[in-house]
Write a protein that holds these residues in place. Structure first.
Motif, PDB file in Angstrom:
ATOM      1  N   MET A 252       0.836  -1.195   0.000  1.00 16.92           N
ATOM      2  CA  MET A 252       0.000   0.000   0.000  1.00 16.92           C
ATOM      3  C   MET A 252       0.870   1.243   0.000  1.00 16.92           C
ATOM      4  SD  MET A 252      -2.986   1.067   2.721  1.00 16.92           S
ATOM      5  CE  MET A 252      -1.814   1.299   4.067  1.00 16.92           C
ATOM      6  N   GLU A 253       0.578   2.177  -0.884  1.00 16.89           N
ATOM      7  CA  GLU A 253       1.305   3.439  -0.967  1.00 16.89           C
ATOM      8  C   GLU A 253       0.342   4.587  -0.694  1.00 16.89           C
ATOM      9  OE1 GLU A 253       2.949   3.571  -4.843  1.00 16.89           O
ATOM     10  OE2 GLU A 253       4.430   1.999  -4.478  1.00 16.89           O
ATOM     11  N   ILE A 254       0.762   5.496   0.173  1.00 14.61           N
ATOM     12  CA  ILE A 254      -0.082   6.630   0.562  1.00 14.61           C
ATOM     13  C   ILE A 254       0.612   7.929   0.177  1.00 14.61           C
ATOM     14  CG2 ILE A 254      -1.250   7.809   2.456  1.00 14.61           C
ATOM     15  CD1 ILE A 254      -1.302   5.221   3.980  1.00 14.61           C
ATOM     16  N   LEU A 255      -0.114   8.774  -0.525  1.00 13.75           N
ATOM     17  CA  LEU A 255       0.395  10.088  -0.916  1.00 13.75           C
ATOM     18  C   LEU A 255      -0.438  11.150  -0.223  1.00 13.75           C
ATOM     19  CD1 LEU A 255       2.224  11.882  -2.658  1.00 13.75           C
ATOM     20  CD2 LEU A 255       0.517  11.694  -4.492  1.00 13.75           C
ATOM     21  N   ASP A 256       0.219  12.002   0.550  1.00 16.63           N
ATOM     22  CA  ASP A 256      -0.457  13.072   1.288  1.00 16.63           C
ATOM     23  C   ASP A 256      -0.695  14.246   0.346  1.00 16.63           C
ATOM     24  OD1 ASP A 256      -1.453  14.860   3.086  1.00 16.63           O
ATOM     25  OD2 ASP A 256       0.310  14.929   4.376  1.00 16.63           O
ATOM     26  N   LEU A 257      -1.955  14.507   0.007  1.00 16.50           N
ATOM     27  CA  LEU A 257      -2.316  15.657  -0.811  1.00 16.50           C
ATOM     28  C   LEU A 257      -2.712  16.807   0.107  1.00 16.50           C
ATOM     29  CD1 LEU A 257      -4.505  13.762  -3.461  1.00 16.50           C
ATOM     30  CD2 LEU A 257      -2.043  14.196  -3.523  1.00 16.50           C
ATOM     31  N   ASN A 258      -3.174  17.893  -0.470  1.00 18.17           N
ATOM     32  CA  ASN A 258      -3.597  19.019   0.367  1.00 18.17           C
ATOM     33  C   ASN A 258      -5.073  18.886   0.731  1.00 18.17           C
ATOM     34  OD1 ASN A 258      -4.441  19.416  -2.251  1.00 18.17           O
ATOM     35  ND2 ASN A 258      -4.308  21.639  -2.157  1.00 18.17           N
ATOM     36  N   ASN A 259      -5.557  19.816   1.570  1.00 17.81           N
ATOM     37  CA  ASN A 259      -6.955  19.860   2.010  1.00 17.81           C
ATOM     38  C   ASN A 259      -7.389  18.562   2.697  1.00 17.81           C
ATOM     39  OD1 ASN A 259      -7.269  22.460   0.962  1.00 17.81           O
ATOM     40  ND2 ASN A 259      -7.913  21.696  -1.042  1.00 17.81           N
TER      41      ASN A 259
ATOM     42  N   LYS B  34      -8.220  -7.201  -3.190  1.00 12.55           N
ATOM     43  CA  LYS B  34      -9.014  -7.509  -2.004  1.00 12.55           C
ATOM     44  C   LYS B  34      -8.833  -6.433  -0.929  1.00 12.55           C
ATOM     45  CE  LYS B  34      -5.502 -10.536   0.072  1.00 12.55           C
ATOM     46  NZ  LYS B  34      -5.220 -11.890   0.620  1.00 12.55           N
ATOM     47  N   ASP B  35      -7.607  -5.883  -0.818  1.00 11.00           N
ATOM     48  CA  ASP B  35      -7.381  -4.801   0.151  1.00 11.00           C
ATOM     49  C   ASP B  35      -8.099  -3.533  -0.290  1.00 11.00           C
ATOM     50  OD1 ASP B  35      -5.781  -6.455   1.702  1.00 11.00           O
ATOM     51  OD2 ASP B  35      -3.958  -5.897   0.610  1.00 11.00           O
ATOM     52  N   TYR B  36      -8.077  -3.289  -1.586  1.00 12.42           N
ATOM     53  CA  TYR B  36      -8.776  -2.124  -2.141  1.00 12.42           C
ATOM     54  C   TYR B  36     -10.277  -2.204  -1.858  1.00 12.42           C
ATOM     55  CZ  TYR B  36     -11.345   0.235  -5.909  1.00 12.42           C
ATOM     56  OH  TYR B  36     -12.250   0.960  -6.622  1.00 12.42           O
ATOM     57  N   LEU B  37     -10.886  -3.367  -2.093  1.00 11.66           N
ATOM     58  CA  LEU B  37     -12.319  -3.529  -1.861  1.00 11.66           C
ATOM     59  C   LEU B  37     -12.641  -3.452  -0.377  1.00 11.66           C
ATOM     60  CD1 LEU B  37     -13.139  -6.376  -4.409  1.00 11.66           C
ATOM     61  CD2 LEU B  37     -13.736  -3.944  -4.587  1.00 11.66           C
ATOM     62  N   ASN B  38     -11.742  -3.944   0.465  1.00 13.19           N
ATOM     63  CA  ASN B  38     -11.971  -3.858   1.902  1.00 13.19           C
ATOM     64  C   ASN B  38     -11.941  -2.413   2.382  1.00 13.19           C
ATOM     65  OD1 ASN B  38     -12.242  -4.965   4.625  1.00 13.19           O
ATOM     66  ND2 ASN B  38     -10.126  -4.300   4.899  1.00 13.19           N
TER      67      ASN B  38
ATOM     68  N   ASN C 131      -7.904   4.373   2.292  1.00 15.85           N
ATOM     69  CA  ASN C 131      -8.873   4.747   1.276  1.00 15.85           C
ATOM     70  C   ASN C 131      -8.319   4.407  -0.092  1.00 15.85           C
ATOM     71  OD1 ASN C 131      -7.055   6.720   2.035  1.00 15.85           O
ATOM     72  ND2 ASN C 131      -8.203   8.334   1.080  1.00 15.85           N
ATOM     73  N   GLY C 132      -9.082   4.068  -1.052  1.00 20.21           N
ATOM     74  CA  GLY C 132      -8.935   3.092  -2.094  1.00 20.21           C
ATOM     75  C   GLY C 132      -7.863   3.180  -3.149  1.00 20.21           C
ATOM     76  N   GLN C 133      -7.933   2.245  -4.028  1.00 17.83           N
ATOM     77  CA  GLN C 133      -6.988   2.105  -5.125  1.00 17.83           C
ATOM     78  C   GLN C 133      -7.170   3.264  -6.078  1.00 17.83           C
ATOM     79  OE1 GLN C 133      -7.876  -1.171  -7.636  1.00 17.83           O
ATOM     80  NE2 GLN C 133      -5.759  -1.414  -8.306  1.00 17.83           N
TER      81      GLN C 133
END
Length: 217
Positions: free
Chosen positions: A1-8, A19-23, A210-212
């Motif tokens: 899983m990769e997380i990118l911090d956007l603004n707002n 399966k992780d995306y759907l979960n 939060n999702g793919q």
């Protein structure tokens, strides 16, 4: 899983496993430090400066749905009457449970929840799983009766009297009855996981996902 911090207060999350995306998409609602995390699918038109996305994916139950409605295309169509169908529960899709049909639906938070839908001449009850806040006055998600904007009115100089026609509708009427919002339209999903409690552990675990290819607020 990769997380990118956007603004707002928005994050973009990429999953390598579907399966992780759907979960992440359908396993909510996700609550972090008493704040509700809105999760939705990514769109190429999404901009963090746009108006916040007012939708939530929730599991919906249709109690005692007649068995002849248990077909994939029909169930998707029923879910689309409530919002936008995301997926079907495995037991529902494979007809392994007949007590209720279970459908994951993306609900528009700007519209009141539907408590029933018309099917073949009868009213089918609709029940929602684990929604954070439902107003039983107006049927919207995100607030309760105490803060409902339909009940908060400026004071008037003279009291007003409202006449209510309590006459029962005629039998076999096709007109939709009043919404009748109430606690009955909510059901809590029982967790299969047992939490361990200790002196410094209250047994609460919190997840943020939060999702793919999706943005969330």
């Amino acid at each position: 899983m990769e997380i990118l911090d956007l603004n707002n207060s928005t994050f973009l999350v990429n999953f390598s496993e579907e399966k992780d995306y759907l979960n992440a998409l359908t396993g909510g609602p996700w609550v972090i430090l008493d704040h509700y995390l809105v999760v939705h699918q990514w769109s190429h038109t999404f901009r963090t400066s746009d108006k916040p996305h007012r939708s939530v994916v929730a599991w919906v139950q249709l109690p005692e749905l007649p068995i002849h409605f248990y077909h994939r295309e029909v169930l998707f169509a029923l879910g689309n009457l409530l919002g936008r169908t995301v997926k079907l529960d495995y037991h529902t899709e494979h007809m392994e449970r007949g007590k209720f049909a279970r459908i994951a639906v993306e609900l528009d938070m700007n519209k009141p929840l539907k408590t029933r839908i018309r099917l073949d001449g009868f009213w089918q009850q609709v029940v929602y799983e684990n929604l954070p806040e439902i107003c039983f006055e107006c049927g919207h998600i995100g607030h309760t009766e105490s803060t409902c904007p339909t009940l908060i009115r400026p004071p008037t100089a003279e009291p007003q009297i409202q006449l209510i026609n309590q006459e029962s509708p005629p039998e076999n009427s096709s007109a939709e009855p009043p919404a009748g919002y109430g606690p009955w339209m909510q059901v809590e999903r029982k967790s299969r996981k047992q939490t361990r409690k200790g002196p410094n552990n209250q047994g609460a675990s919190q997840r943020q996902s939060n999702g793919q290819k999706r943005g969330s607020r």
